[in-house]
Design a protein around this motif. Structure first.
Motif, PDB file in Angstrom:
ATOM      1  N   ILE A 163       0.838  -0.799   0.008  1.00 26.82           N
ATOM      2  CA  ILE A 163      -0.348   0.210   0.017  1.00 26.82           C
ATOM      3  C   ILE A 163       0.801   1.388  -0.208  1.00 26.82           C
ATOM      4  O   ILE A 163       2.017   1.299   1.182  1.00 26.82           O
ATOM      5  CB  ILE A 163      -1.143  -0.108   1.287  1.00 26.82           C
ATOM      6  CG1 ILE A 163      -1.584  -1.057   1.886  1.00 26.82           C
ATOM      7  CG2 ILE A 163      -1.689   1.461   1.317  1.00 26.82           C
ATOM      8  CD1 ILE A 163      -1.637  -1.408   2.242  1.00 26.82           C
TER       9      ILE A 163
ATOM     10  N   ARG B 209      -2.290  -1.268  -3.668  1.00 33.10           N
ATOM     11  CA  ARG B 209      -3.240  -0.206  -3.256  1.00 33.10           C
ATOM     12  C   ARG B 209      -3.109   1.108  -2.667  1.00 33.10           C
ATOM     13  O   ARG B 209      -1.379   0.750  -2.406  1.00 33.10           O
ATOM     14  CB  ARG B 209      -4.180  -0.455  -2.146  1.00 33.10           C
ATOM     15  CG  ARG B 209      -4.843  -1.821  -2.094  1.00 33.10           C
ATOM     16  CD  ARG B 209      -6.301  -1.749  -2.500  1.00 33.10           C
ATOM     17  NE  ARG B 209      -7.564  -3.598  -2.350  1.00 33.10           N
ATOM     18  CZ  ARG B 209      -6.559  -3.987  -2.976  1.00 33.10           C
ATOM     19  NH1 ARG B 209      -6.014  -4.204  -3.736  1.00 33.10           N
ATOM     20  NH2 ARG B 209      -7.634  -5.167  -2.903  1.00 33.10           N
TER      21      ARG B 209
ATOM     22  N   LEU C 209      -9.979  -0.736   1.768  1.00 33.71           N
ATOM     23  CA  LEU C 209      -9.013  -0.994   1.749  1.00 33.71           C
ATOM     24  C   LEU C 209      -8.673  -2.639   1.044  1.00 33.71           C
ATOM     25  O   LEU C 209      -9.098  -2.812  -0.337  1.00 33.71           O
ATOM     26  CB  LEU C 209      -7.621  -0.725   2.137  1.00 33.71           C
ATOM     27  CG  LEU C 209      -7.386   0.981   2.333  1.00 33.71           C
ATOM     28  CD1 LEU C 209      -6.113   0.272   2.809  1.00 33.71           C
ATOM     29  CD2 LEU C 209      -6.916   1.197   0.819  1.00 33.71           C
TER      30      LEU C 209
ATOM     31  N   ASN D  57     -12.236  -3.078  -1.469  1.00 38.49           N
ATOM     32  CA  ASN D  57     -11.941  -2.307  -2.925  1.00 38.49           C
ATOM     33  C   ASN D  57     -13.147  -2.716  -4.015  1.00 38.49           C
ATOM     34  O   ASN D  57     -12.972  -2.949  -5.337  1.00 38.49           O
ATOM     35  CB  ASN D  57     -10.440  -3.462  -3.038  1.00 38.49           C
ATOM     36  CG  ASN D  57     -10.165  -2.463  -4.602  1.00 38.49           C
ATOM     37  OD1 ASN D  57      -9.764  -1.425  -4.267  1.00 38.49           O
ATOM     38  ND2 ASN D  57      -9.685  -3.748  -5.597  1.00 38.49           N
TER      39      ASN D  57
END
Ligand SMILES: NC(=O)c1ccc[n+]([C@@H]2O[C@H](COP(=O)([O-])OP(=O)(O)OC[C@H]3O[C@@H](n4cnc5c(N)ncnc54)[C@H](O)[C@@H]3O)[C@@H](O)[C@H]2O)c1
Length: 320
Positions: A3, A82, A235, A238
Motif C-alpha cells: 500500500i 492499493r 482497502l 476494494n
C-alpha cells in the motif's frame, strides 16, 4: 497487500498505517512533512512508523510527479496493490486565506495520484473526502445520495472535486476507487489546529477558550481508530466506485464535547462565546448505514471514552 499511503505523517494517515503494519501489510508512506502545524508532531508519528520493518517513507510532494513515481515504483501495480490517499491541505479556515495551496495540493495533487494509479495499474484507491462536501445541505442526517454540490468552503469544494476526479478516472480508465467522507476525527496524536486540541491547550494554559457558533454547533465526532478501521475495510473490499460516510454514528452538542474534555483534564476552562466563522456549518450528522452494511463499519468509541484517551496521550506527550 502493498500500500502506498499518502499523508502517512498526518493524524489519520499515521493511525491507518499503524493498523495496516500491525496486520502485516507492506506500507510505503509518502508525505512532505509541511509546516501547516508543528512538524515535530509529524516526526514523532513517523518515528513510530519507522519502527516497523514493513514500513518505509518517501519525503515528497504530491505536486512532484517524479517523487510520486518513485513511490509508485516501490509498490508496483496489480491486484494486491492499493493507494490510500490521505494527504491533503486540510482546514476550513486556512482554505479561506490560502486558496492556491488547496487547489494545488488537493486538486492537482490528487489528479497526479489518479493519473499514476492508471499508469501503474494499481489494484484500487481509497481516498479521503469530507463531511464538508455536504455544505448547506438541510436534510439530516447526511446520506451519501443527498445533494452535495454547494460546499460552504474552498476546502469542501476541493474534496467534492476529488470525488468527481475519482468518478472520471473510474468511468474513463477503470481505476477502482472508494471515497470516504470523514466526520470530525479526534484522538491521540491529533491535529493541533482542530477544536479538541485547541481547547485542551487553552484550558491547560488557563487562557480563554474561543468557542465559535456561540457553542450551539453540533458535530458527529469520530474516534480516529474507528476511522482507521473503516479505511482498512475500504482497502480490503476494494469496490469499483463508491463513496461512504464515516462518522461516529452519534451527533453531539459542542458544549458536551467541551465538558467531557474539562472532566478528563480535571479543570474547567474560561469560555469566550463567539459568532460562527465563515465557512463553518452549524451541524454535521452522518447516516452511516451504507458503510455499516457494505464495509462492516462499526464505530465503537463514544466521546466519553475517546476524549479521555486523547487527554491521556496529550498529558504524556507534553509532559503535563
Ligand atoms: N481530521 C478530520 O477530522 C478530517 C475530516 C474530514 C476529512 N479529512 C481528510 O482526511 C485526510 C487526513 O487528514 P488529517 O486530519 O490526518 O490531516 P493532517 O494534516 O494531519 O494530514 C495530512 C498530511 O498530508 C501531508 N501533506 C499535505 N499536503 C501534501 C502534499 N502536497 N504532498 C505530500 N504530503 C502532503 C501533510 O504533511 C500531513 O502530514 C485529509 O485528506 C483531510 O482533508 C480529515
Amino acid at each position: 497487500m502493498k500500500i502506498l499511503l499518502t499523508g502517512s505523517a498526518g493524524f489519520i494517515g499515521f493511525h491507518t498505517a499503524k493498523m495496516l503494519l500491525e496486520r502485516g501489510d507492506t506500507v510505503v508512506g509518502f508525505d512532505n512533512f509541511n509546516q501547516y502545524y508543528d512538524p515535530k508532531l509529524k516526526d514523532a508519528r513517523n518515528e513510530i512508523l519507522e519502527g516497523y520493518d514493513n514500513f518505509q517513507v518517501i519525503r515528497g510532494d504530491l505536486k512532484d510527479t517524479n517523487a510520486l513515481k518513485s513511490a509508485f515504483e516501490k509498490i508496483g501495480g496489480g491486484e494486491d496493490t492499493r493507494v490510500c490517499h490521505l494527504a491533503a491541505q486540510a482546514g476550513v479556515r486556512h482554505s479561506i486565506e490560502n486558496p492556491d495551496e488547496f487547489i494545488q495540493d488537493n486538486i492537482q495533487g490528487t489528479n497526479n495520484i489518479f493519473e499514476l494509479c492508471k499508469e501503474y495499474d494499481v489494484g484500487g484507491v481509497t481516498y479521503a473526502s469530507s463531511s464538508s462536501i455536504y455544505g448547506d445541505n438541510e436534510e439530516s442526517p447526511f446520506k451519501e445520495d443527498h445533494k452535495a454540490d454547494s460546499p460552504m468552503s474552498l476546502y469542501g469544494m476541493t474534496k467534492k472535486c476529488n470525488e468527481l476526479q475519482a468518478y472520471t478516472y473510474h468511468s474513463l480508465h477503470g481505476v477502482k476507487s472508494t471515497g470516504l467522507r470523514f466526520f470530525t476525527v479526534y484522538g491521540p496524536y491529533g491535529r493541533p489546529d482542530m477544536a479538541l486540541f485547541l481547547f485542551a491547550n487553552w484550558i491547560t494554559k488557563g487562557e480563554p477558550m474561543q468557542i465559535f457558533g456561540e457553542g450551539k454547533m453540533q458535530r458527529d465526532f469520530t474516534y480516529v481508530e474507528d476511522i482507521a478501521a473503516g479505511i482498512v475495510a475500504a482497502l480490503d473490499k476494494n469496490y469499483d466506485y463508491e463513496v461512504f460516510n464515516l462518522g461516529g454514528g452519534q451527533t453531539e452538542e459542542l458544549m458536551a464535547y467541551v465538558s467531557t474534555l474539562e472532566k478528563a483534564l480535571g479543570k474547567e476552562g474560561q469560555k469566550e462565546m463567539l459568532p460562527m466563522q465563515p465557512g463553518d456549518v452549524v451541524s454535521t450528522s452522518a447516516d452511516i448505514s451504507k458503510a455499516q452494511k457494505m464495509l462492516g463499519y462499526d464505530p465503537k468509541t463514544h466521546i466519553a471514552e475517546g476524549i479521555p484517551k486523547f487527554v491521556e496521550w496529550y498529558k504524556e506527550y507534553y509532559s503535563i
